[in-house]
Design an enzyme around this catalytic site. Structure first.
Site, PDB file in Angstrom:
ATOM      1  N   ARG A  96      48.115  15.264  23.059  1.00 52.33           N
ATOM      2  CA  ARG A  96      46.747  16.000  22.614  1.00 52.33           C
ATOM      3  C   ARG A  96      45.624  15.230  23.498  1.00 52.33           C
ATOM      4  O   ARG A  96      44.698  15.781  23.688  1.00 52.33           O
ATOM      5  CB  ARG A  96      46.517  15.542  21.273  1.00 52.33           C
ATOM      6  N   ASP A 124      43.237  20.579  15.349  1.00 46.10           N
ATOM      7  CA  ASP A 124      44.537  20.861  14.922  1.00 46.10           C
ATOM      8  C   ASP A 124      44.719  22.476  14.804  1.00 46.10           C
ATOM      9  O   ASP A 124      43.456  23.119  14.696  1.00 46.10           O
ATOM     10  CB  ASP A 124      44.983  20.234  13.447  1.00 46.10           C
ATOM     11  N   ASP A 154      45.917   9.866  16.344  1.00 49.73           N
ATOM     12  CA  ASP A 154      44.625   9.765  15.723  1.00 49.73           C
ATOM     13  C   ASP A 154      44.211   8.351  15.507  1.00 49.73           C
ATOM     14  O   ASP A 154      43.004   8.187  15.851  1.00 49.73           O
ATOM     15  CB  ASP A 154      44.330  10.473  14.572  1.00 49.73           C
ATOM     16  N   ARG A 171      52.090   5.483   8.902  1.00 49.80           N
ATOM     17  CA  ARG A 171      50.581   4.988   9.111  1.00 49.80           C
ATOM     18  C   ARG A 171      50.272   3.647   8.840  1.00 49.80           C
ATOM     19  O   ARG A 171      49.518   2.930   9.775  1.00 49.80           O
ATOM     20  CB  ARG A 171      49.716   5.951   8.589  1.00 49.80           C
TER      21      ARG A 171
END
EC number: 2.4.1.223
Length: 921
Positions: free
Chosen positions: A730, A746, A835, A878
């Site tokens: 990305r 996205d 991210d 995460r």
């Protein structure tokens, strides 16, 4: 008598009284019979008729049927009916023929309608082409006006200077000690446009190569093979590099032998100008064997220099090469918090040879004031530090005698004690690390001092250097006062007070800067070699080579499907998004300062020095060209088209405005085998103003369907094939991205055009930050003593997910090429957290939180298939990512913010004929 009888009958009875009764009786009988007869007819006759009608056709003989249906032929046999049958057949045939003609005409009408639609589409396409041509002409005229206003003629590249022989008139300095760039460096070999080519001698081709340390030699050769500046063509080289150390003691050549071997190098040219001799030290006891070697006009880069040997601005002090063939393990590096550690400061060392005994009582301060200063300040340092340790005001650890045999050192230099691992364990417990420079001021730097500096920066102990005469590594391009304290030795009595007066915020800032310097310029052989080249390149004012971009391998695809208009996308209320005529795609402006920044803005970059982070030869977030700044602020009346119009209504909506009036952004969309969702998302981008192009990162090894028809949204759609399925794709800096602004989105994100435009306008005011829509935050889990990732609604946030966010392309280079590889490996392992990694990177560099726009907290499209984020393990992964990233960075770089951005006139009452800047918050 007859008359009498007649008279009786008239009277109705026998005689005079019977005649009326008879008449009445007769009349009643007739009425009764009539009623009975009518009853029989009305009741029994229908029943009998019904019986016969239902049973008479049951006879076996069809010819006996009276009430049954008759065939057509039988009807036609009836007289006067045959003509009617013929008429019926004729009419039926005519009707069939008319129906066939009607269907044929309908088919022709449908074909004509298709031709009409095709003509309408071709007309629309022709109108769009005409509109684009008009826009191109308008843009060309605008560019022409800008060039005319700048009044700067286009310059061609200068003629390349390639000296093919030694110049006899080259000025000679009085002594090699007086060498500086202006009298010992040949600039003619290094034109501004040369790209800084560097030629590296192969050490195996020369006798001294066999004496080099094998690890140093192997690490150096591996680094040279991957460096972008190294060339094999010696005729065009700007600088010639020879590796001359570290030498192994048993086979070290004599100084005269080494000097003869250096002078016999094929491109030495009698005096060695434009040569760099590198002597890398892997140990603290590395000897200064070049001290008695005549190096001529060649530059020297090593860790040990005497005053008579060091030429400021010409020679280079380099850091030691500790991790020669290994990468540093970030997980073994202690965190940067808590700020204060067990010991306020620590020092371990032993001076083997000194001018005076370090354990004898020194003279009083009164004697120093009278002018009889001691010859060696080390005695004063020992006494003062021991007094601080004995006072127990703070925990300090100072040892001036090694428990084991000290390492070899130069005269008056403090030798290191113990093994490297033992020293690192002590430094991990120390807030400050004392580094005492050699007592002999003629020794401006030593390998032992650079080794102490390296170890202190590695584990986060803030260096305190006692001795202002020291020349720290790369001191002419690094601001050492941001990461270390350099204190004159006479101020030793004030050191304790000074260290205690530094605030925690300043301590953390210095520790963070020290960690940055260590990672960027000291940690690996690649960093050391790249930094040495960057120092020379900066000195001679040659711009850095642009960092490589990721080549985009396009997947062929068919386009032409007319994109529909989503009513949700078109519902913008009273908000106009931009000009009526959409401008054609154009790249961000090219910068004209490539060849002047090295002379003007050495310290303007984040890093304070040209190194691996110095990716671009310009300040990446300075959007105004020098020529534009000249006119924008000169008051000459020149104003770029569409810029700075201001206003609250039509003027604002008709142009992008702001300080950069003409700018576009690129959409980067990551997808994986969701063609229908992807097509819907691409169609929603149709008609989006200021969109340059869409880069679809196809993350699946399976190519798109051959019959898949991609929508035509008015801008190019580039489908890029990746080498592997990785979320890191990305953020690859694809060469197809020609704008500074990137909208990472996205494939299932559902954003309206007005929301995207609002985010773009906000990003243009904060180009160094992430600006997006979905906000998240981190929190400290007290019971488990770890960090948590939280996506609940909150009054503050610290992250903006890059599934719908704007960021500068500069961060794509940093993420892909500079950020520690361990973080990208973690992203690939979990297929998650990319991210979070980008938010860590930007917050670490800018020390600013991201910016959230709009009140929206989620942005998934309705009805789309569930993504990876809906997995139960998503949040657990995460949590692990955040804690791992904190270990790699050494601290938590994320910062909280408690606001989101509104428009200037949000909820401001305006007249009906005015329009607000933005419709929403």
């Amino acid at each position: 008598e007859p008359m009498t009888g007649y008279t009786m009958l008239r009277n109705g009875g026998v005689g005079n009284g019977g005649q009326p009764w008879v008449l009445r009786w007769s009349s009643r009988i007739r009425l009764t019979w009539l009623s009975f007869t009518l009853f029989i007819i009305l009741v029994f006759f229908p029943l009998i008729a019904h019986y016969y009608l239902t049973t008479i056709d049951d006879a076996d003989d069809a010819g006996k049927r009276i009430f049954g249906p008759r065939t057509g032929n039988e009807l036609c046999e009836v007289k006067h009916v045959q003509d009617l049958c013929r008429i019926r057949e004729s009419v039926s045939e005519e009707l069939l023929q008319l129906e066939a003609k009607r269907q044929e005409l309908n088919s022709e009408i449908a074909k004509l309608n298709l031709k009409i639609e095709a003509c309408k589409k071709s007309i629309e396409n022709a109108k769009q082409d005409l509109l684009q041509l008009k826009n191109v002409i308008s843009q060309t005229e605008h560019s022409y006006k800008e060039l005319m206003a700048q009044n700067q003629p286009k310059l061609s590249l200068p003629i390349r200077l390639l000296p093919d022989k030694d110049e006899a008139t080259f000025p000679l300095p009085k002594s090699n000690r007086n060498c500086r760039l202006h009298n010992c460096f040949d600039y003619s070999r290094c034109p501004l446009t040369s790209g800084f080519p560097v030629y590296v001698y192969n050490s195996d081709d020369y006798p001294f190569g066999s004496s080099l340390d094998p690890l140093i030699k192997q690490a150096f050769e591996a680094t040279v093979r991957t460096n972008v500046y190294v060339t094999e063509n010696a005729n065009i080289a700007c600088v010639y590099i020879v590796l001359a150390g570290e030498m192994q003691e048993p086979v070290m050549p004599k100084p005269t032998e080494l000097e003869q071997q250096l002078h016999s190098l094929p491109y030495w040219r009698t005096d060695g100008h434009n040569h760099l001799i590198i002597n890398l030290s892997r140990k603290s006891e590395t000897q200064n064997f070049l001290y008695n070697v005549s190096t001529g006009r060649a530059m020297v880069a090593q860790s040990t220099f005497y005053d008579a040997q060091y030429r400021p601005g010409f020679d280079i002090v380099v850091s030691p090469l500790v991790h020669a063939m290994s990468e540093p393990n970030f997980l073994e590096i202690p965190p940067q918090v808590p700020v204060k550690r067990k010991y306020l400061f620590s020092f371990q060392g032993e001076k083997i040879e000194s001018l005076r005994s370090s354990l004898q009582e020194v003279r009083s301060f009164e004697e120093e004031i009278e002018g009889n200063a001691p010859a060696d300040y080390d005695d004063r340092i020992i006494t003062t530090l021991k007094a601080v340790q004995d006072s127990k005001l703070d925990f300090v650890l100072v040892e001036f005698t090694c428990k084991n045999q000290p390492k070899a050192s130069l005269p008056t230099e403090w030798a290191l004690c113990g093994e490297r691992d033992d020293r690192l364990e002590l430094l991990k417990l120390s807030t400050f690390a004392l580094i005492i420079t050699p007592g002999d001021t003629r020794l401006v730097i030593s390998a032992g001092c650079t080794m102490r500096l390296f170890e202190a920066l590695e584990v986060g102990a803030i260096p305190v250097v006692l001795g202002e005469q020291v020349q720290l590594p790369y001191n002419d391009v690094i601001r050492w006062n941001e990461a270390a304290l350099i204190i004159p030795k006479p101020r030793i009595t004030e050191v304790h007070f000074l260290l205690r007066s530094i605030s925690d915020n300043d301590l953390l800032a210095m520790r963070r800067q020290g960690r940055f310097l260590w990672e960027t310029y000291f940690s690996t052989s690649d960093n050391v070699f790249s930094t040495v080249l960057a120092v020379i390149r900066t000195r001679i004012q040659i711009p850095a080579a642009p960092i490589r971009e990721e080549p985009a391998v396009e997947i062929p695809h068919r386009s032409g499907k007319a994109a529909g208009t989503d009513p949700n996308m078109a519902d913008n209320g009273d908000l106009d998004l931009g000009p009526v005529e959409t401008e054609p795609p154009y790249a961000s402006p090219k910068y004209l300062r490539n060849f002047t920044l090295t002379a003007m803005d050495i310290y303007r970059n984040w890093n304070s020095a040209p190194g691996p982070f110095h990716l671009f030869p310009y300040t990446p977030f300075d959007p105004v060209l020098p020529s534009e700044a000249k006119f924008l602020g000169s008051g000459t009346g020149f104003r770029p088209i569409g810029g700075g119009a201001g206003g609250s209504g039509k003027e604002f909506q008709a142009a992008l405005g702001g300080n950069v009036p003409r700018e576009q952004f690129t959409v980067v969309m990551l997808t994986y085998e969701r063609e229908e969702v992807l097509m819907n998302s691409l169609e929603r981008l149709n008609g989006l103003p200021y969109l340059n192009k869409v880069v679809v990162v196809w993350n699946s090894p399976k190519l798109p369907s051959e019959d898949l028809l991609w929508p035509d949204i008015g801008v190019p759609i580039m489908v890029v094939r990746t080498e592997k399925n990785s979320l890191n794709n990305r953020f690859l800096p694809w060469d197809e991205i020609e704008t500074e602004a990137i909208l990472s989105i996205d494939d299932d994100a559902h954003l309206r055009h007005d929301e995207i435009m609002f985010g773009f306008r906000v990003w243009r005011e904060a180009r160094d930050r992430i600006v997006g829509f979905p906000g998240r935050y981190h929190a400290w889990d007290i019971p488990h003593q770890s960090w948590l990732y939280n996506s609940n609604y909150s009054c503050e946030l610290s992250m903006v997910l890059t599934g719908a966010a704007f960021f500068h392309k500069y961060y794509a280079y940093l993420y892909s090429y500079v950020m520690p590889q361990a973080i990208r490996d973690m992203v690939d392992e979990y297929i998650n957290c990319e991210d979070i990694a980008m938010n860590f990177l930007v917050s670490h560099l800018t020390r600013k939180p991201p910016i959230k726009v709009t009140s929206r907290w989620t942005f998934r499209c309705p009805g789309c298939p569930q993504a990876l984020s809906h997995d139960d393990s998503h949040f657990h992964e995460r949590h692990k990512c955040i804690n791992f990233f904190v270990r790699v960075y050494g601290y938590m770089p994320l910062l909280y913010t408690q606001f989101r951005v509104d428009s200037v006139l949000f909820k401001t009452r305006l007249p009906h004929d005015k329009t607000k800047c933005f419709k929403f918050i």
